[in-house]
Structures are given as structure tokens and as C-alpha cells.
Design an enzyme around this catalytic site. Structure first.
Site, PDB file in Angstrom:
ATOM      1  N   GLU A   1       1.310 -22.607   5.064  1.00  0.00           N
ATOM      2  CA  GLU A   1       2.125 -22.177   3.936  1.00  0.00           C
ATOM      3  C   GLU A   1       1.883 -20.699   3.643  1.00  0.00           C
ATOM      4  O   GLU A   1       0.772 -20.192   3.797  1.00  0.00           O
ATOM      5  CB  GLU A   1       1.815 -23.047   2.715  1.00  0.00           C
ATOM      6  CG  GLU A   1       2.317 -24.469   2.957  1.00  0.00           C
ATOM      7  CD  GLU A   1       2.161 -25.391   1.764  1.00  0.00           C
ATOM      8  OE1 GLU A   1       3.078 -26.194   1.550  1.00  0.00           O
ATOM      9  OE2 GLU A   1       1.150 -25.325   1.061  1.00  0.00           O
TER      10      GLU A   1
ATOM     11  N   CYS B   1       1.455 -13.621   0.028  1.00  0.00           N
ATOM     12  CA  CYS B   1       0.161 -14.297   0.164  1.00  0.00           C
ATOM     13  C   CYS B   1       0.193 -15.068   1.479  1.00  0.00           C
ATOM     14  O   CYS B   1       1.009 -15.971   1.639  1.00  0.00           O
ATOM     15  CB  CYS B   1      -0.048 -15.227  -1.031  1.00  0.00           C
ATOM     16  SG  CYS B   1      -1.562 -16.196  -0.920  1.00  0.00           S
TER      17      CYS B   1
END
Ligand code: SAH
Ligand code: SF4
Length: 349
Positions: free
Chosen positions: A84, A97
Site C-alpha cells: 500500500e 507515503c
């Protein structure tokens, strides 16, 4: 491949080295990975690249946007593994991120990624691939953004690939991301911290502390057994900081565990004399995580004690909690280990 490796490959096949820089621009800056579209390369090179080189980009498997604008991607890798990556807008900068591993071996008790265990390291290309996908999807290929290595995984446990990714990202023929725009967050693997101190491309450093005694920290962050607080803080004291820059110390706040006034005072004493700022992160709770988030009042009281002792403190606003994109909530089903509580949570969801 970094640009130097690509140059060496092309030269070994009797192509001109500058074609490596052109290829790099297509892939990293323009988001084009099909060699037949790389129109300024000689036809012979395009044909060879198509036939013999795999230019892979992570596939977007899922793309969710939070009510606060945070966007979480689930990305599929060439071997079918998944990771992710998160886009956090306006913090005030645009921030990506990204993950450095599939899962994580460190096993912090409050982190869902830690509960997966380590599946494998990401390659440098996969780390950069997340940035390429995020930048293309959010229209940021030509605009400045920050990168935080705070997704899944412990970057210093995958040291060489992480550093290579920073080199590729920094390339003037690619996205040209300055290391000043990158923050590496680590639990504090002391030999790797010392190695990092000598890197030519030095990212900003964030150290995940989370506790003020070794007993407490070892219970929350198991690698503390090998690299205790004093050793980590010594490594931080040795760390060569540029003018005006500071080390960020992250502190996940767990109700009734590490959020007392005594903890705050101990934290201030530990950080005394360091060029430090403290980032308090109230726990993002999740099924299977045996801790609770403290009240805002308790978080504020903790922050005030640090501020009274002249520390710069910020409280991390959790973004994307509704889509499980917040810190510690990145997990992909099918990890190696699952606790009974997690399996139960999945069954009743
Ligand atoms: N492995 C690295 C980087 C990824 S984790 C590290 O631990 O520093 C990034 C940050 O998210 C760390 O500070 C981590 O402690 C924090 N985090 C993990 N789980 C969390 C949770 N459930 N709630 C809030 N923050 C969490
Ligand atoms: Fe790994 Fe960081 Fe999660 Fe700890 S907090 S398990 S080091 S990803």
C-alpha cells in the site's frame, strides 16, 4: 537500474550512453514504459528494449479516497504480492507515503504491518515505482512533492534497495527529488544508522521511539532488545545534521501505557541536548491491536510537558482513517502471520 547501470547496459550492447538518459526521462518523468513510444530513441534500440528488457510498474489494484482527500493505493507487484502507498495532500506540501517492504519483521505490537511479519524486501524499482504511480495519478509528475518512507516496512532493514531508490529518485534525468524532501522513518537499527550517517544522499531522519524505558520499549518494539534506547540516542547524537535541521522523534501514544506525565518528563530528559523535535502520534486503533488511543486531553497534557521543557512538539493529525490509510493501518490480506483476533475481526467484518 540507476542511470549508470542503464548506461553500462546500453554501452555493452554498442548503443550510445546518452540513450540511457533519454530512456530514463521517458520512464521517470513522462511515465511512458512502452519502448515503442520512446520516439527519440533509434528504432533498433526500441526494438531491443521491447524484446529484452522488462520495464515493470506496480498495478493499481485498489484506489480509495478518504473524506479528507487522502488517497490510498493498493498496488500489485510483478510476483503478485501487494503493498500500500498513500497520497496525503496539503500538509502543507503534497506528500507520498511509500512502502519499503511487503510486511515488516520488526513486530511492533501496535502496528498492523508488523503483525503480517516480513514477506519480502521491495526492490529499488518497486520503491520508486510507487512514487511514479502516485505522481502520475495525482498529476504531480512536474510538481514538487515530499516523500516519507513511512508505509509498510522498516527502511533500514532493506538498506541497499532503499538507498538505491533514493539515488534513482534523485537523478536529474528522472524525477529529481532532492533528499531534503525525503524523510526516512526507522525503529533505530544502530549499525544502519551509522551507515546512513555517511551517505552522500542524506534524507531527513525520523526515529520511532514510543517509550522511555528499555523495559517498556522492548515490550512495544522488539528490536529494542538488540538496540536499546541509549545506543539509539548515542547514534542520533553522532548523526551529522545540517544547519537548522533536526531529528524527529516519533512517539505513538497508547492509553495507559506510555502516556503519563512521568513518561513525558522522562522523554524530555532522554532527548536533552539533542537537536530534536517530537511528533506525537495518537494510536490509530484497529481490530487485533491490543491498545487504545488516549483522550485529546491526555495527549495535550503530554505535549505541554515537553513544550515546557523547550522541545518542539507536534501532534500528528491522522489522515485517511476512514479508508485505513493512517499510520500503522497498512496491511494486505494474505500476509504470513495472522493473530487469532485478526482472523476473528475478518470473519465478523
Ligand atoms: N518502520 C518504520 C516506518 C514505518 S511505520 C518505523 O516504524 O518508523 C511509520 C510510523 O507509523 C512509525 O512511527 C510507527 O510507529 C507509526 N505507527 C505504527 N502503527 C501505528 C498505529 N497503529 N497508530 C499510529 N501510528 C502507528
Ligand atoms: Fe515495522 Fe514500523 Fe510497523 Fe514497527 S511500526 S512493525 S517497524 S512498520
Amino acid at each position: 537500474m540507476d542511470v549508470v547501470e542503464l548506461e553500462a547496459l546500453l554501452v555493452s550492447q554498442r548503443f550510445q550512453p546518452f540513450h540511457a538518459r533519454q530512456t530514463y526521462r521517458w520512464i521517470h518523468r513522462r511515465g511512458v514504459t512502452d519502448p515503442s513510444e520512446m520516439t527519440d530513441l533509434p528504432l533498433a534500440l526500441r526494438t531491443r528494449l521491447r524484446a529484452e528488457v522488462a520495464i515493470t510498474t506496480p498495478d493499481v489494484i485498489r484506489d480509495e479516497t478518504s473524506v479528507d482527500g487522502t488517497r490510498k493505493l493498493m498496488l500489485g507487484l510483478a510476483d503478485g504480492r501487494m503493498i500500500e502507498s498513500v497520497f496525503i495532500p496539503d500538509t502543507p506540501a503534497m506528500t507520498f507515503c511509500v512502502s519499503t517492504q511487503v510486511g515488516c519483521a520488526m513486530g511492533c505490537g501496535f502496528c498492523l504491518t508488523g503483525q503480517m511479519g516480513l514477506v519480502r524486501h521491495l526492490t529499488a524499482g518497486e520503491i520508486v515505482g510507487q512514487v511514479r504511480v502516485l505522481a502520475a495519478l495525482t498529476g504531480m509528475l512536474e510538481r514538487p512533492f515530499n516523500i516519507v518512507l513511512m508505509g509498510m516496512g522498516e527502511p533500514l532493514h532493506n538498506y541497499d534497495n532503499t538507498m538505491k531508490a533514493l539515488r534513482i529518485l534523485n537523478s536529474e534525468h528522472g524525477l529529481a527529488v532532492s533528499p531534503r524532501r525525503v524523510t526516512l522513518s526507522t525503529v533505530g537499527i544502530v549499525p544502519a544508522l551509522d551507515r546512513l550517517a555517511h551517505e552522500p544522499l542524506m534524507p531527513n531522519l525520523a526515529v520511532s521511539l514510543h517509550a522511555t524505558t528499555d523495559e517498556q520499549r522492548t515490550a512495544l518494539v522488539p528490536p529494542n532488545r538488540k538496540y536499546p534506547l541509549a545506543d539509539i540516542l548515542d547514534a542520533c547524537r553522532r548523526f551529522p545534521l545540517k544547519k537548522r535541521s533536526r531529528i524527529t522523534f516519533e512517539y505513538v501514544m497508547l492509553a495507559g501505557v506510555n502516556d503519563s506525565a512521568e513518561d513525558a518528563r522522562r522523554l524530555a530528559r532522554l532527548l536533552h541536548g539533542l537537536k530534536a523535535k517530537v511528533n506525537l502520534i495518537p494510536l490509530n486503533p484497529a481490530p487485533g491491536i491490543p491498545f487504545e488511543r488516549p483522550s485529546d486531553v491526555r495527549v495535550d497534557r503530554f505535549a505541554q510537558i515537553l513544550a515546557d521543557r523547550h522541545l518542539t512538539v507536534s501532534v500528528r493529525k491522522s489522515r485517511g482513517r476512514d479508508i485505513r490509510a493512517a499510520c500503522g493501518q497498512l496491511i494486505v490480506e494474505g500476509g504470513t502471520r495472522k493473530t487469532a483476533a485478526q482472523q476473528m475481526a475478518q470473519l465478523i467484518r
